[in-house]
Design an enzyme around this catalytic site. Structure first.
Site, short mmCIF file in Angstrom:
data_model
loop_
_atom_site.label_atom_id
_atom_site.label_comp_id
_atom_site.label_asym_id
_atom_site.label_seq_id
_atom_site.Cartn_x
_atom_site.Cartn_y
_atom_site.Cartn_z
CD GLU A 235 -1.72 -4.36 11.53
OE1 GLU A 235 -2.28 -4.06 10.47
OE2 GLU A 235 -0.54 -4.79 11.56
CD GLU B 254 9.11 -6.04 7.35
OE1 GLU B 254 8.86 -4.90 6.86
OE2 GLU B 254 8.79 -6.37 8.50
CE LYS C 58 6.13 -0.77 10.19
NZ LYS C 58 5.21 0.00 9.34
CG HIS D 194 -3.53 -35.62 16.22
ND1 HIS D 194 -3.62 -36.90 16.72
CD2 HIS D 194 -4.56 -35.47 15.36
CE1 HIS D 194 -4.66 -37.52 16.16
NE2 HIS D 194 -5.25 -36.66 15.34
CE LYS E 55 -3.39 2.46 2.73
NZ LYS E 55 -4.29 2.50 3.87
N GLY F 72 -4.73 -1.66 5.15
CA GLY F 72 -3.93 -2.81 4.70
C GLY F 72 -4.62 -4.14 4.95
NE ARG F 73 -6.40 -3.62 11.04
CZ ARG F 73 -5.69 -2.50 11.18
NH1 ARG F 73 -4.52 -2.37 10.59
NH2 ARG F 73 -6.15 -1.50 11.92
O1 F6P Z 1 1.98 -4.26 9.97
C1 F6P Z 1 1.81 -2.93 9.67
C2 F6P Z 1 1.29 -2.73 8.28
O2 F6P Z 1 1.18 -1.36 8.06
C3 F6P Z 1 -0.04 -3.43 8.00
O3 F6P Z 1 -1.12 -2.73 8.47
C4 F6P Z 1 0.02 -3.59 6.53
O4 F6P Z 1 -0.92 -4.53 6.08
C5 F6P Z 1 1.45 -4.02 6.34
O5 F6P Z 1 2.17 -3.26 7.30
C6 F6P Z 1 2.01 -3.83 4.97
O6 F6P Z 1 1.97 -2.49 4.55
P1 F6P Z 1 2.19 -2.09 3.05
O7 F6P Z 1 1.10 -2.71 2.24
O8 F6P Z 1 2.13 -0.59 3.04
O9 F6P Z 1 3.52 -2.60 2.60
#
Ligand code: F6P
Length: 508
Positions: free
Chosen positions: A326, A182, A477, A357, A176, A240-241
């Site tokens: 979240e 990452e 972060k 199990h 987003k 995002g979620r």
């Molecule tokens: O974990 C934090 C967060 O901002 C989530 O809400 C989101 O889904 C994820 O990181 C990834 O964010 P992006 O889509 O901006 O890379």
């Protein structure tokens, strides 16, 4: 208060009928249903009445309508929360973007030279598509493989690339913000691998990043800067979620096609209509959300187990961990004031029967009561593509065994079994909810996810929190940015003794 399930059933002969309901998931193309049995929960009609009164006092209906109206209910970020628009067929702005996305998805889907789709994203930009592609396996185009790389641990990218060749791979950079550390690191590694294996990044060959990389983001400028010119946008009013319904669903759209993706949206839309129109007492997301609040605050349960009795739904617990924790893992209200009550429980789980199990011992005989949520599928959809006729007797038997186990576990949790010796004693009276999809299809999966979204909305309203920000992920972060260079130079200055001690072990 005597919260005894056996007594509840004994005193209310209509208990099952009252505490269960079926939601019709009707779309233009199909008719499905989601059934939910709430009767094995520690609640009776009068308590339910009290909870509904609480919801009314919290202004749940008005707040729900405010979300649907597009007001900026994410007050800390000044944004509206409009993921429901993404599945509204009447929304022309959304449709235009969706049509372009699905046209591209169909082109890739029909292109047999592309054999590997690598979705690079994390959190909401990974969990949704990864969960749904696995869940809808029977609807997926299996001429391609789908990889989901999320972790900054480079071994994950390594494992995906082992199967890939640059000429037959499409990388989707799903972010987003297009700033998530990452995802940016994984995207850079993917690009470096692509170039090291004969690809170009300047448009000078057919094997160019412009053809083999695309991005889904609200930050198109950053994607362009990265060297990607095929981008699909969405809007800042999509959290995002809550973004699986947007361009973030591109890998899913390639997997299940235009028709499948529209059916997925239509199923969610059917649940939106239910949430918007059903009276509170008959509103399934509301009933579930109220139960969550009651369990957390009145009965002080700290966690909820999610037990999908469907291997295809195996990633549901992980998906719900982000959606619920979240969203509602907050300790201040909408105005930043400390809350007097507890909020999100720990959500955890694993597909059945595997969980039986592993941790079911604790669910049956442990000291804590943990409500269990069974999610099962009535009719299986085995495909004939494995050289075995569809739904053979042996496959049907396996499905019966699966469902029998789900029912038996719910029964055992409730009934218990007395044993004088103690070790074989099952206290029973352990609550569970049973959700049953008539079949696992794009429509029912869409509806199921929307059901959970609205449930989270409901509990968030009752807790008085903003369910749509996530400041709790920021501190780690920031500190990681400070620590990373220290790993290279060994500088432990200003660190606490534990962090410094660990740094010394890592360095050099
Ligand atoms: O974990 C934090 C967060 O901002 C989530 O809400 C989101 O889904 C994820 O990181 C990834 O964010 P992006 O889509 O901006 O890379």
């Amino acid at each position: 208060m005597n919260l005894n399930l056996k007594d509840f059933f004994a005193t209310d002969p209509q208990r099952f009928e009252h505490f269960s309901q079926s939601i019709a998931i009707e779309t233009n193309a199909s008719q499905h249903s989601i059934f939910c049995d709430l009767s094995k929960n520690l609640i009776d009609r009068s308590m339910e009445f009290t909870l509904i009164a609480r919801a009314a006092r919290a202004g749940l209906e008005v707040k729900r309508d405010t979300m649907f109206a597009g007001e900026a209910i994410n007050n800390t970020e000044g944004r509206s929360v409009s993921h429901v628009r993404l599945r509204d067929p009447a929304d022309t702005e959304v449709r235009a973007v969706l049509d372009a996305l699905l046209t591209y998805a169909e082109v890739i889907r029909a292109d047999d030279s592309i054999t590997d789709i690598v979705n690079i994203g994390i959190g909401g930009s990974d969990l949704g598509p990864a969960f749904a592609v696995r869940a809808l396996d029977q609807f997926v185009n299996h001429k391609k493989r789908y990889h989901f790389v999320s972790n900054v641990d480079g071994h994950e990218m390594n494992a995906a690339l082992r199967h890939c060749k640059p000429a037959s791979t499409l990388f989707i950079i799903a972010s987003k913000t297009f700033t998530t550390a990452e995802t940016m690191l994984n995207a850079s590694t993917a690009r470096a691998w692509f170039i090291a294996n004969g690809g170009t990044a300047d448009g000078s060959s057919q094997l160019d990043t412009s053809r083999h990389f695309c991005a889904v983001t609200t930050n198109v400028a950053a994607a362009t800067n990265f060297g990607i010119n095929t981008t699909f946008g969405f809007w800042d009013w999509v959290g995002g979620r809550y973004s699986i319904w947007s361009a973030i669903g591109l890998s899913l759209a390639i997997a299940i096609g235009d028709k499948g993706f529209r059916a997925f949206l239509a199923g969610a839309h059917a649940m939106d209509k239910h949430f918007k129109t059903a009276p509170l007492a008959q509103n399934l997301p509301v009933r579930l959300g109220l139960l969550d609040v009651y369990y957390r605050n009145d009965l002080k349960f700290t966690s909820r187990n999610v037990a999908p009795y469907s291997s295809a739904l195996g990633r549901l617990p992980a998906y719900l961990q982000q959606l619920e924790m979240e969203s509602n893992g907050k300790s201040v209200d909408k105005n930043g004031k400390p809350l007097a009550m507890s909020t999100s429980p720990v959500v955890w789980g694993e597909a059945g029967t595997n969980g039986q199990h592993a941790f079911f011992q604790m669910l049956h005989q442990g000291t804590d009561v943990i409500p269990v949520e069974f999610v099962a599928v009535k009719t299986p959809t085995f495909d004939a593509g494995i050289g075995f006729p569809m739904n053979t007797a042996s496959q049907a038997n396996q499905h019966k065994a699966l469902l029998a186990n789900a029912l038996a576990q719910a029964q055992a949790l409730m009934q218990g079994k007395a044993d004088a010796g103690g070790h074989k004693n099952f206290a029973g009276n352990r609550p569970s909810t049973f959700i049953l999809l008539d079949a696992l299809t794009p429509e029912t999966l869409g509806a199921l996810i929307a059901l959970y979204e609205h449930r989270v909305f409901t509990s968030g309203v009752l807790w008085g929190i903003n369910s749509f920000d996530q400041f709790g992920v920021e501190l780690g972060k920031v500190l990681a940015k400070d620590i990373e260079p220290r790993l290279a130079n060994g500088d432990a200055d200003g660190l606490d003794a534990s962090t410094a001690g660990l740094l010394n072990i890592f360095y050099p």
